[in-house]
Design a protein around this motif. Structure first.
Motif, PDB file in Angstrom:
ATOM      1  N   PHE A 299       0.789  -1.299  -0.098  1.00 54.21           N
ATOM      2  CA  PHE A 299      -0.043  -0.113   0.054  1.00 54.21           C
ATOM      3  C   PHE A 299       0.985   1.228   0.042  1.00 54.21           C
ATOM      4  O   PHE A 299       0.546   2.259  -0.948  1.00 54.21           O
ATOM      5  N   ASP A 300       1.628   1.412   1.015  1.00 53.51           N
ATOM      6  CA  ASP A 300       2.580   2.546   1.099  1.00 53.51           C
ATOM      7  C   ASP A 300       3.445   2.768  -0.473  1.00 53.51           C
ATOM      8  O   ASP A 300       3.401   3.997  -0.835  1.00 53.51           O
ATOM      9  N   GLU A 301       3.942   1.681  -0.878  1.00 53.52           N
ATOM     10  CA  GLU A 301       4.605   1.907  -2.090  1.00 53.52           C
ATOM     11  C   GLU A 301       3.821   2.467  -3.178  1.00 53.52           C
ATOM     12  O   GLU A 301       4.122   3.273  -4.067  1.00 53.52           O
ATOM     13  N   LEU A 302       2.838   1.797  -3.454  1.00 51.26           N
ATOM     14  CA  LEU A 302       1.764   2.072  -4.618  1.00 51.26           C
ATOM     15  C   LEU A 302       1.137   3.572  -4.259  1.00 51.26           C
ATOM     16  O   LEU A 302       0.795   4.151  -5.363  1.00 51.26           O
ATOM     17  N   LEU A 303       0.813   3.790  -3.109  1.00 50.62           N
ATOM     18  CA  LEU A 303       0.333   5.170  -2.722  1.00 50.62           C
ATOM     19  C   LEU A 303       1.344   6.212  -3.185  1.00 50.62           C
ATOM     20  O   LEU A 303       0.944   7.235  -3.910  1.00 50.62           O
ATOM     21  N   GLU A 304       2.602   6.147  -3.054  1.00 49.34           N
ATOM     22  CA  GLU A 304       3.580   6.931  -3.279  1.00 49.34           C
ATOM     23  C   GLU A 304       3.686   7.072  -4.957  1.00 49.34           C
ATOM     24  O   GLU A 304       3.931   8.111  -5.300  1.00 49.34           O
ATOM     25  N   ARG A 305       3.847   5.886  -5.413  1.00 52.42           N
ATOM     26  CA  ARG A 305       3.853   5.672  -6.904  1.00 52.42           C
ATOM     27  C   ARG A 305       2.466   6.529  -7.544  1.00 52.42           C
ATOM     28  O   ARG A 305       2.684   6.753  -8.786  1.00 52.42           O
ATOM     29  N   SER A 306       1.455   6.177  -6.912  1.00 51.45           N
ATOM     30  CA  SER A 306       0.096   6.821  -7.779  1.00 51.45           C
ATOM     31  C   SER A 306       0.418   8.231  -7.825  1.00 51.45           C
ATOM     32  O   SER A 306      -0.632   8.786  -8.471  1.00 51.45           O
ATOM     33  N   GLU A 307       1.218   8.979  -7.146  1.00 53.57           N
ATOM     34  CA  GLU A 307       1.392  10.395  -7.491  1.00 53.57           C
ATOM     35  C   GLU A 307       1.543  10.842  -8.844  1.00 53.57           C
ATOM     36  O   GLU A 307       1.354  11.652  -9.407  1.00 53.57           O
ATOM     37  N   ASP A 308       2.236   9.742  -9.616  1.00 54.38           N
ATOM     38  CA  ASP A 308       2.573   9.868 -10.899  1.00 54.38           C
ATOM     39  C   ASP A 308       1.345   9.602 -12.133  1.00 54.38           C
ATOM     40  O   ASP A 308       1.251  10.183 -12.817  1.00 54.38           O
ATOM     41  N   GLN A 309       0.570   8.507 -11.490  1.00 58.53           N
ATOM     42  CA  GLN A 309      -0.555   8.261 -12.194  1.00 58.53           C
ATOM     43  C   GLN A 309      -1.579   7.288 -11.514  1.00 58.53           C
ATOM     44  O   GLN A 309      -1.044   6.774 -10.534  1.00 58.53           O
ATOM     45  N   PRO A 310      -2.897   7.358 -11.819  1.00 57.74           N
ATOM     46  CA  PRO A 310      -3.701   6.403 -11.047  1.00 57.74           C
ATOM     47  C   PRO A 310      -3.334   4.983 -11.024  1.00 57.74           C
ATOM     48  O   PRO A 310      -3.123   4.538 -12.180  1.00 57.74           O
ATOM     49  N   LEU A 311      -3.422   4.279 -10.079  1.00 56.69           N
ATOM     50  CA  LEU A 311      -3.003   2.832  -9.792  1.00 56.69           C
ATOM     51  C   LEU A 311      -4.131   2.131  -9.000  1.00 56.69           C
ATOM     52  O   LEU A 311      -5.012   2.579  -8.789  1.00 56.69           O
ATOM     53  N   VAL A 312      -3.997   0.757  -9.123  1.00 61.65           N
ATOM     54  CA  VAL A 312      -5.034  -0.022  -8.430  1.00 61.65           C
ATOM     55  C   VAL A 312      -4.275  -1.083  -7.669  1.00 61.65           C
ATOM     56  O   VAL A 312      -3.237  -1.638  -8.159  1.00 61.65           O
ATOM     57  N   MET A 313      -4.731  -1.298  -6.401  1.00 63.17           N
ATOM     58  CA  MET A 313      -4.273  -2.388  -5.438  1.00 63.17           C
ATOM     59  C   MET A 313      -5.358  -3.076  -5.251  1.00 63.17           C
ATOM     60  O   MET A 313      -6.560  -2.753  -4.842  1.00 63.17           O
ATOM     61  N   SER A 314      -5.047  -4.559  -4.899  1.00 62.98           N
ATOM     62  CA  SER A 314      -5.846  -5.571  -4.324  1.00 62.98           C
ATOM     63  C   SER A 314      -5.390  -6.279  -3.235  1.00 62.98           C
ATOM     64  O   SER A 314      -4.310  -6.495  -3.400  1.00 62.98           O
ATOM     65  N   VAL A 315      -6.192  -6.637  -2.279  1.00 59.46           N
ATOM     66  CA  VAL A 315      -5.796  -7.657  -1.392  1.00 59.46           C
ATOM     67  C   VAL A 315      -6.951  -8.851  -1.289  1.00 59.46           C
ATOM     68  O   VAL A 315      -8.111  -8.415  -1.366  1.00 59.46           O
ATOM     69  N   VAL A 316      -6.276 -10.060  -1.136  1.00 59.52           N
ATOM     70  CA  VAL A 316      -7.065 -11.219  -1.496  1.00 59.52           C
ATOM     71  C   VAL A 316      -7.082 -11.985  -0.259  1.00 59.52           C
ATOM     72  O   VAL A 316      -5.895 -12.351   0.268  1.00 59.52           O
ATOM     73  N   VAL A 317      -8.423 -12.271   0.512  1.00 55.95           N
ATOM     74  CA  VAL A 317      -8.327 -13.082   1.684  1.00 55.95           C
ATOM     75  C   VAL A 317      -9.448 -13.967   1.462  1.00 55.95           C
ATOM     76  O   VAL A 317     -10.291 -13.865   0.660  1.00 55.95           O
ATOM     77  N   HIS A 318      -9.290 -14.973   2.523  1.00 56.82           N
ATOM     78  CA  HIS A 318     -10.284 -16.092   2.314  1.00 56.82           C
ATOM     79  C   HIS A 318     -10.729 -16.523   3.694  1.00 56.82           C
ATOM     80  O   HIS A 318     -10.249 -16.002   4.780  1.00 56.82           O
TER      81      HIS A 318
END
Length: 301
Positions: A237-256
């Motif tokens: 999350f922290d890495e993608l949030l930082e990278r999303s400043e350049d362009q919109p991104l998507v993150m998923s979490v998968v749990v069971h």
């Protein structure tokens, strides 16, 4: 130099399944309200045939009849899933349910609870003892259509998304998904952005889908602890949030339900959820259907 030792003079051909586009080429509309990162949490609600087909086990090599692992999986639909859904609701994250349609028959109260919370139901097969691997194209097409028909009959709307049991595919799967009316696929980690995949029946969108930020592959498959899994979510999350400043991104979490729904794992997962929702002003907590609709609408909020 013999022929066997001759170096190739051309590059090896690509797989040709989807076009190559590096992350350095910006694409896609901004998310609603200027948010930079879209996050969805997928919850597997699964049913297994007793003693038949594939299973997910926490205790290996139990002789038949395997009551031990059966009880562990059943705990998920009796207890763990309800607590997972409650945690997501408390965090303000709408659930994305990867649904085996057999759960309509074996745990109707669980499906009703997910429905009350506004869950998106993604087709995930009939039973998780199934696999698409080895199916003929005709049988696979009928199987995909049967799952869509059951969800439409129960929910009033056909599913837009598909996630394969055991992440299994055949050479016909992408074509058959489009022909059956599915618009997006939750199986692949091609990119941190949705990717349009051409097929002979039309195109389908591959939503970014966590192959490692996934409690099945990581906790059961690799023996990671609950806290290690929570740390993975936070770091992703922290890495993608930082990278999303350049362009919109998507993150998923998968749990069971039977993995992260266990009490000691749920506590660790909750810590990760609280970390993410602490950035709510920058993050769109959403579902694949909303991401797909936003892309089709060209970015209209």
């Amino acid at each position: 130099m013999t022929n066997d030792d001759t170096l190739p003079t051309t590059a090896a051909p690509g797989h040709g399944l989807w076009p190559y586009q590096p992350i350095t080429v910006a694409q896609g509309p901004a998310w609603p309200d200027g948010r930079r990162l879209a996050v969805y949490v997928a919850v597997g609600l699964e049913e297994y045939r007793f003693g038949v087909g594939r299973t997910e086990d926490v205790v290996p090599d139990v002789a038949a009849p395997d009551l031990v692992n059966t009880s562990w999986r059943d705990y998920g639909n009796r207890v763990g899933a309800f607590r997972l859904l409650e945690r997501l609701d408390r965090a303000g994250i709408p659930p994305t349910v990867l649904l085996n349609t057999a759960v309509y028959d074996t745990a109707p109260d669980l499906v009703a609870a997910a429905r009350r919370l506004g869950a998106e139901f993604v087709g995930h097969g009939i039973s998780n003892s199934d696999s698409l691997t080895g199916m003929s194209s005709a049988r696979e097409a009928a199987y995909l259509a049967a799952v869509a028909a059951r969800i439409e009959a129960e929910e009033g709307t056909a599913p837009g998304g598909w996630s394969s049991p055991w992440l299994s595919q055949t050479t016909s799967t992408l074509d058959n998904l489009v022909a059956a009316g599915y618009r997006y696929l939750l199986d692949l980690r091609i990119d941190d952005r949705p990717v349009t995949i051409p097929t002979s029946a039309g195109s389908i969108t591959a939503m970014p889908y966590a192959l490692e930020v996934n409690d099945s592959t990581t906790i059961i498959g690799r023996g990671a602890s609950a806290n290690e899994f929570a740390d993975m979510i936070v770091d992703e999350f922290d890495e993608l949030l930082e990278r999303s400043e350049d362009q919109p991104l998507v993150m998923s979490v998968v749990v069971h339900s039977f993995i992260s729904g266990a009490p000691f794992r749920l506590r660790a997962l909750d810590r990760a959820l609280q970390h993410m929702t602490g950035q709510r002003d920058r993050v769109w907590f959403t579902q694949p259907r909303a991401i797909a609709a936003h892309l089709v609408g060209g970015g209209a909020a």
